[in-house]
Motif scaffolding. Structure first.
Motif, short mmCIF file in Angstrom:
data_model
loop_
_atom_site.label_atom_id
_atom_site.label_comp_id
_atom_site.label_asym_id
_atom_site.label_seq_id
_atom_site.Cartn_x
_atom_site.Cartn_y
_atom_site.Cartn_z
N PRO A 1 0.81 -1.23 0.00
CA PRO A 1 0.00 0.00 0.00
C PRO A 1 0.83 1.27 0.00
O PRO A 1 0.40 2.29 -0.56
N TRP A 2 2.03 1.25 0.57
CA TRP A 2 2.85 2.46 0.62
C TRP A 2 3.61 2.68 -0.67
O TRP A 2 3.85 3.82 -1.07
N LEU A 3 3.97 1.60 -1.37
CA LEU A 3 4.50 1.77 -2.71
C LEU A 3 3.43 2.32 -3.63
O LEU A 3 3.70 3.20 -4.47
N ARG B 1 0.84 7.03 -6.43
CA ARG B 1 -0.39 7.82 -6.59
C ARG B 1 -0.23 9.26 -6.12
O ARG B 1 -0.64 10.20 -6.80
N GLU B 2 0.37 9.47 -4.96
CA GLU B 2 0.44 10.80 -4.34
C GLU B 2 1.69 11.58 -4.72
O GLU B 2 1.67 12.82 -4.73
N ALA C 1 6.26 9.72 3.49
CA ALA C 1 4.91 9.54 4.02
C ALA C 1 4.77 10.20 5.39
O ALA C 1 3.75 10.83 5.69
N VAL C 2 5.82 10.09 6.22
CA VAL C 2 5.79 10.76 7.52
C VAL C 2 5.84 12.26 7.34
O VAL C 2 5.08 13.01 7.96
N ALA D 1 5.71 4.16 10.94
CA ALA D 1 6.70 4.03 9.88
C ALA D 1 7.90 3.23 10.36
O ALA D 1 8.44 2.38 9.63
N PHE D 2 8.33 3.48 11.58
CA PHE D 2 9.47 2.74 12.12
C PHE D 2 9.14 1.25 12.21
O PHE D 2 9.94 0.40 11.84
#
Length: 253
Positions: free
Chosen positions: A136-138, A143-144, A198-199, A209-210
C-alpha cells in the motif's frame, strides 16, 4: 554529502568557546520571540548560536518552541544528548542550507534501493506480511508523489526508473531547509525514502513508519526473542522517528 540522523553538534552561547568541559547552565528564562520573519529562541533575552555562529531561529513558533523546551529542560549542566530538536535546527542552519542538492541526491539514492522494494522470499509468513503492509505504501508513493518504484525478487539489486528517482529528488528540494533536514535524518533511519516522505507529508506517523521498516527484525524477535540491549537500541531508534515526526508537524505551524 552524508547527513547523520541527528548531527552530534550542539549550539553554544555566543562568547562561550567549546571545550571538553561540560557547559554549565548560564540562563534562567527561556522564551520564543518573532524575529524578522522567523522565530528565535531566547535565553535571558539572548539568542543561542549554532556551532557555526548563526542564531537559532526557526520558521514557525511551534518548531522554535520545541527547541526552547529542550533548553528549558536542561539541568545544572547542558546535555546535548537530550536536545535532538536543537541538533536538527543547527544541522539545518549550518549544513543543509549549504548542501541542499547533495542532501536531495542522497535521499533519492535511498529510493533507488528502498527497503520496501526488497521483501523477503522466505519464510512465508514474513513474505506475506511484508507484501500486505508494504505494497500500500509503494502504491501511495506512485499515486500521491508520482514516484513509481518496482519491487525486486530476492536480494538482487533492481535499478529503478531514473524518472522516479528524479521525482524523489524534486520532492526533497521542494522542502525548506528544516523539513529537508528532517527527511535526511529519517530516510536512513527507516531505510526507505517512501516511508520517510509519508511521515513528512503526514500520511503516516513516525512510530508506525518505524515499525513498518523493521518487519523482518520484529518477525525474527517473535520467533527467537530479543535481548535487553537490542530492545534498548530499538526503543531509541523508535523515539528518534517519533521526534522527527513531531518536528515535521511543528514546521507546519
Amino acid at each position: 554529502m552524508h547527513i547523520p540522523p541527528l548531527d552530534p553538534n550542539v549550539a553554544a552561547r555566543k562568547g562561550f568557546r567549546e571545550s571538553e568541559e561540560r557547559l554549565k547552565r548560564f540562563w534562567k528564562a527561556v522564551e520564543v520571540r518573532p524575529d524578522e520573519g522567523s522565530w528565535a529562541v531566547m535565553l535571558d533575552g539572548r539568542t543561542p548560536k549554532t556551532p557555526a555562529g548563526a542564531p537559532v531561529a526557526l520558521p514557525t513558533p511551534a518548531a522554535a518552541r520545541m527547541v526552547a523546551d529542550e533548553w528549558a529542560a536542561q539541568g545544572e549542566f547542558l546535555d546535548p544528548a537530550t536536545m535532538p530538536a536543537q541538533r536538527l535546527a543547527a544541522t539545518a542552519i549550518d549544513r543543509v542550507s549549504r548542501a541542499r542538492e547533495a542532501v536531495a541526491e542522497e535521499i533519492a539514492a535511498y529510493a533507488g534501493s528502498d527497503a520496501l522494494c526488497y521483501p523477503a522470499e522466505t519464510p512465508r509468513g514474513l513474505a506475506e506480511q511484508q507484501a500486505r503492509d508494504w505494497t500500500p505504501w509503494l502504491d501511495w508513493a506512485g499515486r500521491e508523489l508520482g514516484v513509481r518504484l518496482e519491487p525486486s525478487s530476492g536480494i538482487i539489486h533492481r535499478a529503478q526508473d531514473p524518472v522516479a528517482l528524479a521525482r524523489v529528488r524534486e520532492q526533497a528540494l521542494a522542502l525548506d531547509d528544516f523539513a529537508l533536514t528532517g527527511l535526511a535524518a529519517l530516510t536512513p533511519l527507516l531505510g526507505s525514502a517512501v516511508l520517510a516522505l509519508a511521515v513528512q507529508r503526514g500520511a503516516l506517523d513516525g512510530a508506525a513508519a518505524f515499525d513498518l521498516s523493521r518487519l523482518d527484525e520484529a518477525f525474527q524477535e517473535s520467533r527467537w526473542g530479543v535481548d535487553a540491549e537490542a530492545a534498548e537500541r530499538t526503543a531509541a531508534r523508535r523515539a528518534e522517528a517519533v521526534l522527527i515526526d513531531r518536528w515535521f508537524r511543528a514546521l507546519e505551524g
